[in-house]
Structure formats: structure tokens, C-alpha cells
Scaffold this active site. Structure first.
Site, PDB file in Angstrom:
ATOM      1  N   ASN A 285       0.858  -1.162   0.000  1.00  0.00           N
ATOM      2  CA  ASN A 285       0.000   0.000   0.000  1.00  0.00           C
ATOM      3  C   ASN A 285       0.907   1.228   0.000  1.00  0.00           C
ATOM      4  OD1 ASN A 285      -2.258   1.618   0.208  1.00  0.00           O
ATOM      5  ND2 ASN A 285      -3.156   0.450   1.872  1.00  0.00           N
ATOM      6  N   HIS A 286       0.320   2.403   0.085  1.00  0.00           N
ATOM      7  CA  HIS A 286       1.110   3.628   0.072  1.00  0.00           C
ATOM      8  C   HIS A 286       0.771   4.479   1.287  1.00  0.00           C
ATOM      9  CE1 HIS A 286       2.683   2.975  -3.962  1.00  0.00           C
ATOM     10  NE2 HIS A 286       1.486   2.479  -4.247  1.00  0.00           N
ATOM     11  N   ASN A 287       1.745   5.219   1.749  1.00  0.00           N
ATOM     12  CA  ASN A 287       1.564   6.132   2.867  1.00  0.00           C
ATOM     13  C   ASN A 287       0.926   7.411   2.336  1.00  0.00           C
ATOM     14  OD1 ASN A 287       1.693   7.876   5.014  1.00  0.00           O
ATOM     15  ND2 ASN A 287       3.870   7.549   5.432  1.00  0.00           N
TER      16      ASN A 287
END
Length: 180
Positions: free
Chosen positions: A112-114
Site C-alpha cells: 500500500n502507500h503512505n
């Protein structure tokens, strides 16, 4: 905050886990064959994944439409079922115990991405599913999820974190609604 996607960089600590030639063969030949709907059969799909480094136990059934990002990061126990349109998006390892059922359209997401970082930094977490668990159709498992042995993740549930052994969870976010 403004997303600055042009600042995104793959973390230096992350690697795809296989040489360029192996990755090219997987994405150009192996992956399209694995997901092919016009080719029936399960045994050859198991052999294909094993040929690319997956560790798969005996008695497993793999259906057409199955997608696996990196087979070399996949471990599947004995007598598991992986149904049509299941997507194992395994930038990090995915481990399934024995007799695990992944129903149609399940999505196992290990990356996932921050969203708080302007550079949209990649965040990874392995997924582990204990023996005798059932992940029902269209369920989604987030990075770092651990499903306990014998647990049931209901239709369309979205799970992040830990599900206790024998629990039944449903909803978004998934909550425990009973025991198996």
C-alpha cells in the site's frame, strides 16, 4: 497536502525477489497462462507456479482467472482452493496454511502507500492465513493481516490486522460477529 507522485521512489530496501529474466518470463508467459480462462485444469497451474518458485502442497485446486504477482513469494499448504479471480498481489510474502479456501474475487494486498507522505511511500506487510480458514468471495485483506486458523472472513469483508482463530468476521472494517 498535495500528492507529489513524481517524487515516488521504490524503497532501496525492497527488491522484486527474482532476477530480471525470471520476472520477464513470469509476466510475459507464466502469469497470462495462469490466469487464462480458456485453459481448464488445476495440476498444470500448480506445476507452473512451482516452476516459478511457489511452494504449494499437494491436493490444491487452482481455478482459471487466478492472479499471482510474484510466485516466488507464495507458500500454499495442503488441499487449498484458490478460486476464480482471486488476486494475490504479493509484493511481500503470502502464506496459506492447509485447507484454506480463497473464494471468487478475493484480493490479498501486501503493498500500500503512505497517504500522509507527499512521495506516496510504499508500505509492505506479509499476509498469513491459518489452516482451515475460509476467505469468502470479494473479501479484501490488507497488508500485514493475519487470519487465525479456522476463521471465516465473510462475503465482501475488508480486513486489516488480526482475526482470532475460529472467529467469523464481516463488514468494512471487518468486526467479529461470531465463532465458527
Amino acid at each position: 497536502m498535495i500528492q507529489q507522485l513524481d517524487r515516488y521512489r521504490t524503497p532501496p530496501s525492497w527488491s522484486p525477489g527474482a532476477p530480471l529474466l525470471v520476472r520477464s518470463l513470469w509476466f510475459g508467459l507464466g502469469s497470462p497462462l495462469l490466469s487464462a480462462r480458456w485453459l481448464p485444469g488445476s495440476a498444470w497451474r500448480v506445476a507452473l507456479l512451482r516452476g516459478f518458485g511457489a511452494r504449494i502442497g499437494s491436493g490444491c485446486r487452482l481455478k482459471p482467472g487466478l492472479r499471482v504477482k510474484f510466485p516466488w513469494r507464495l507458500q500454499v499448504g495442503q488441499s487449498c482452493w484458490l478460486a476464480e479471480d482471486a488476486w494475490l498481489d504479493n509484493l511481500a510474502p503470502i502464506t496459506l496454511g492447509d485447507r484454506v479456501c480463497l473464494s471468487q474475487g478475493t484480493y490479498l494486498c501486501t503493498g500500500n502507500h503512505n497517504f500522509r507522505s507527499p512521495g506516496f511511500d510504499l508500505r509492505l506487510g506479509p499476509i498469513t492465513i491459518g489452516s482451515d480458514a475460509w476467505i469468502a468471495a470479494r473479501a479484501v485483506l490488507a497488508p500485514g493481516t493475519v487470519i487465525g486458523a479456522g476463521a471465516v472472513v465473510a462475503l465482501g469483508a475488508v480486513v486489516s490486522g488480526q482475526v482470532p482463530a475460529g472467529a467469523i468476521v464481516r463488514g468494512n472494517p471487518a468486526v467479529v460477529v461470531g465463532e465458527r
